[in-house]
Every structure is written in C-alpha cells, then in structure tokens.
Design a protein around this motif. Structure first.
Motif, short mmCIF file in Angstrom:
data_model
loop_
_atom_site.label_atom_id
_atom_site.label_comp_id
_atom_site.label_asym_id
_atom_site.label_seq_id
_atom_site.Cartn_x
_atom_site.Cartn_y
_atom_site.Cartn_z
N SER A 179 0.81 -1.21 0.00
CA SER A 179 0.00 0.00 0.00
C SER A 179 0.85 1.27 0.00
O SER A 179 1.91 1.32 0.63
N GLN A 180 0.38 2.27 -0.71
CA GLN A 180 0.95 3.60 -0.57
C GLN A 180 0.67 4.06 0.86
O GLN A 180 -0.34 3.68 1.45
N GLY A 196 3.95 -4.41 2.98
CA GLY A 196 4.93 -3.39 2.64
C GLY A 196 4.24 -2.11 2.22
O GLY A 196 3.10 -2.13 1.75
N THR A 197 4.92 -0.98 2.43
CA THR A 197 4.39 0.31 2.01
C THR A 197 5.42 1.06 1.19
O THR A 197 6.62 0.74 1.24
N TYR A 198 4.96 2.07 0.47
CA TYR A 198 5.86 2.90 -0.32
C TYR A 198 5.32 4.32 -0.35
O TYR A 198 4.19 4.59 0.07
N GLY A 199 6.14 5.23 -0.89
CA GLY A 199 5.71 6.61 -1.08
C GLY A 199 5.97 7.48 0.14
O GLY A 199 6.45 7.01 1.17
N PRO A 200 5.62 8.76 0.01
CA PRO A 200 5.01 9.35 -1.19
C PRO A 200 5.95 9.51 -2.38
O PRO A 200 5.51 9.83 -3.48
N GLU A 201 7.24 9.28 -2.18
CA GLU A 201 8.17 9.36 -3.32
C GLU A 201 8.03 8.12 -4.21
O GLU A 201 7.44 7.11 -3.82
N ALA A 202 8.60 8.18 -5.40
CA ALA A 202 8.56 7.05 -6.33
C ALA A 202 9.36 5.88 -5.75
O ALA A 202 10.30 6.06 -4.96
N VAL A 203 8.97 4.69 -6.13
CA VAL A 203 9.64 3.48 -5.64
C VAL A 203 11.04 3.37 -6.25
O VAL A 203 11.22 3.52 -7.46
N THR A 204 12.02 3.12 -5.42
CA THR A 204 13.40 2.94 -5.88
C THR A 204 13.59 1.50 -6.34
O THR A 204 12.80 0.61 -5.99
N PRO A 205 14.65 1.23 -7.12
CA PRO A 205 14.91 -0.16 -7.54
C PRO A 205 15.03 -1.12 -6.36
O PRO A 205 14.56 -2.26 -6.43
N LYS A 214 7.65 -9.86 -1.68
CA LYS A 214 6.55 -10.14 -0.75
C LYS A 214 5.38 -10.85 -1.43
O LYS A 214 4.48 -11.35 -0.77
N LYS A 215 5.39 -10.84 -2.78
CA LYS A 215 4.35 -11.46 -3.60
C LYS A 215 2.93 -11.01 -3.19
O LYS A 215 2.07 -11.82 -2.86
N PRO A 216 2.70 -9.70 -3.24
CA PRO A 216 1.37 -9.20 -2.88
C PRO A 216 0.34 -9.51 -3.96
O PRO A 216 0.66 -9.60 -5.15
N ALA A 217 -0.90 -9.67 -3.55
CA ALA A 217 -1.99 -9.87 -4.50
C ALA A 217 -2.41 -8.55 -5.13
O ALA A 217 -2.80 -8.50 -6.30
N LEU A 218 -2.34 -7.47 -4.34
CA LEU A 218 -2.77 -6.15 -4.81
C LEU A 218 -1.77 -5.08 -4.40
O LEU A 218 -1.07 -5.21 -3.40
N VAL A 219 -1.74 -4.01 -5.19
CA VAL A 219 -1.03 -2.79 -4.83
C VAL A 219 -2.08 -1.69 -4.70
O VAL A 219 -2.82 -1.42 -5.65
N LEU A 220 -2.19 -1.09 -3.52
CA LEU A 220 -3.18 -0.05 -3.27
C LEU A 220 -2.52 1.31 -3.48
O LEU A 220 -1.80 1.80 -2.62
N ASP A 221 -2.78 1.90 -4.64
CA ASP A 221 -2.11 3.13 -5.02
C ASP A 221 -2.96 4.34 -4.65
O ASP A 221 -4.20 4.27 -4.63
N GLY A 228 2.63 6.05 -11.15
CA GLY A 228 2.58 5.06 -12.22
C GLY A 228 2.50 3.65 -11.67
O GLY A 228 2.16 3.43 -10.51
N THR A 229 2.79 2.68 -12.52
CA THR A 229 2.76 1.28 -12.11
C THR A 229 3.87 1.03 -11.08
O THR A 229 5.05 1.27 -11.36
N VAL A 230 3.48 0.57 -9.92
CA VAL A 230 4.44 0.46 -8.81
C VAL A 230 5.28 -0.81 -8.91
O VAL A 230 6.50 -0.77 -8.77
N LEU A 231 4.61 -1.94 -9.13
CA LEU A 231 5.33 -3.22 -9.19
C LEU A 231 5.09 -3.91 -10.53
O LEU A 231 4.38 -4.90 -10.63
N PRO A 232 5.69 -3.39 -11.59
CA PRO A 232 5.49 -4.01 -12.90
C PRO A 232 6.07 -5.43 -12.93
O PRO A 232 7.07 -5.72 -12.28
N ASP A 233 5.40 -6.28 -13.67
CA ASP A 233 5.84 -7.67 -13.84
C ASP A 233 5.80 -8.50 -12.56
O ASP A 233 6.36 -9.59 -12.50
N SER A 234 5.14 -7.99 -11.52
CA SER A 234 5.06 -8.74 -10.27
C SER A 234 3.81 -9.62 -10.21
O SER A 234 3.71 -10.52 -9.37
#
Length: 268
Positions: A179-180, A196-205, A214-221, A228-234
């Motif tokens: 989640s953001q 796991g959480t992220y933001g408010p800045e963009a996600v770093t590599p 963490k293999k999340p089912a959803l990303v709550l943006d 943009g897309t937070v976890l591409p290809d996940s």
C-alpha cells in the motif's frame, strides 16, 4: 345608562394599557440577539476548511455552514495556491480546519481572523482516526449529538463493506497487499494484510525488489499521488484509491468507492 357611561372609559383605558404592554414586549423581543434566549435559535458556527477531506470531517461532526478553499476538481490539493478571496473567507470564520502537511497552512494561519479558532486535523481515513476527529470537532462546534449519530451510521456502513470484501477474497484468508502510505486504511477495510508500504516518493529499484519479493496480490495506489505502475511484472493488480470526498462533503462514498474498486480487481 349611567353605569354604561362609567364602564366604557374604564374598558378603553384597560385596552390601551394592554396594547402598550404588548408593544413594549415586541420591542424587547426584536432587539434580543440570536441565541440570547426567548426561543431564538443560536447561530451555527462558520467553518472554513482547506479541502473537501477536512470538510467531510466537519460535516460528519455536525457543521452546516462549511466553506471549502481548494476546489474538488484540483487533483492534487497541496499544489493549490489560495487566492485573496479564499483568504478573505478565512478571516470571517469561527473555525478554520487545515492539515499540517499542506504547504499553504502558513498562509491560512496568517489569514485567520481574531475570532477564528485554528484546528489541525489528522487526515486519515482509518475508521478509528476518523471517529476520533469527528468527536473532537463535534465537541468544538457544540454538535456532539450530531457527531455521535453520524458515527453510528458510519459503523454500520463500514461493517457491511468490510464483511462483503472479506467474503469476496478468493479462498478466504487475509491476502497480502502493498500500500501507498496514505491508502493503508483501504487494506484495513478489505481485511487484508499490509506486507509493505511505499511513497510518497517514487519506488526505488531496491524497494521494487523488496516489495515484489513479498508477492502481494494487490497494490493499493494513491489516486492523488500516483507514480505510475508500482510493481510491474510482479503479477500484483494495482488499485487506485481515492482519499478525498466529493463536493457534497460526504465521507461514506469514499469507502464505498474503495470497496467497489477492490472487488473489481478481485473479479478480474
């Protein structure tokens, strides 16, 4: 006939006295200020808020005269630059509600009139925090009964949405989500586990690798601060969560809309 001639002047004098007394009573009532007794209705507090988010809290607490500074159409409210007319409205308020993270908070404080009470609001849609703020504002506005009534309806609606969402999770359980930082309340609504959480800045590599693991089912943006897309290809489905209420300052649709978006993601 003599008796009649005596009584008529007496009745006329009595009527005049009654009219004079009534006239004096009307003058007193008309001069009495609102809220001073005699059945007069106390004036409602004038509440000026920076955004619809604070406005929804104020309305939930029982405020009726609420003016919002930042238009609801502004996608990212902190970017707004208050106009002179906005600041003029602040000076006439009884209460001014703002959030400390808003960059124009200093301007709002400076513009507040001598009678205005500045109230810092904790903007978070976590249900416990919302109810705490509504309680606080209801006490300040003198509308505690209205605040209590709103909380009862809120608990009913929130419980229903929470139950529906938990029933919608495939296989049950408590799924993992990322989640953001400002949308974690929606994970709680869904009965999900924030891994796991992220933001408010963009996600770093580095964060990308850590959160993907963490293999999340959803990303709550956060729809208002999307990077943009937070976890591409996940394989995680990204859901946009809206924090700010609409122009009607009704907070409940925020939860209904979040629930609808989450159920849509689960069904896709």
């Amino acid at each position: 006939m003599a008796r009649t001639r005596v009584r008529i002047p007496a009745l006329v004098a009595l009527s005049a006295a009654l009219l004079l007394t009534a006239g004096c009573g009307d003058d007193v009532a008309s001069d009495a200020p609102a809220g001073s007794g005699g059945g007069a209705k106390k004036d409602k507090p004038v509440v000026v808020v920076t955004t619809t988010w604070e406005g929804a809290f104020a309305k939930a607490a029982g405020a009726e005269d609420v003016k919002v500074i930042v238009p609801q159409s502004v996608h990212h409210a902190p970017d707004y630059d208050p106009k002179p007319s906005d600041l003029a409205a602040v000076a006439k308020a009884d209460f001014v509600l703002y959030a400390p993270f808003e960059p124009y908070a200093a301007k709002i404080k400076e513009a507040a009139g001598s009678k205005a009470k500045l109230v810092e609001v904790n903007l978070d849609n976590d249900p416990d925090k919302v109810k705490a703020e509504v309680d606080k504002l209801g006490a300040l506005f003198g509308t505690a009964d209205a605040a209590t009534s709103w909380k009862t309806g809120f608990d009913t609606e929130y419980g229903k949405l929470n139950k529906d969402l938990q029933a919608a999770w495939p296989g049950g359980g408590s799924p993992a989500v990322v989640s953001q930082v400002f949308t974690a309340w929606s994970a709680k609504l869904a009965g999900a586990t924030v891994v796991g959480t992220y933001g408010p800045e963009a996600v770093t590599p580095a964060q990308l690798a850590e959160l993907s693991a963490k293999k999340p089912a959803l990303v709550l943006d956060n729809a208002h601060m999307s990077t943009g897309t937070v976890l591409p290809d996940s394989g995680a489905k990204q859901v946009k969560i809206v924090n700010y209420p609409g122009e009607d300052l009704d907070l409940l649709p925020v939860y209904r809309n979040a629930a609808a978006e989450l159920k849509k993601a689960l069904a896709s």
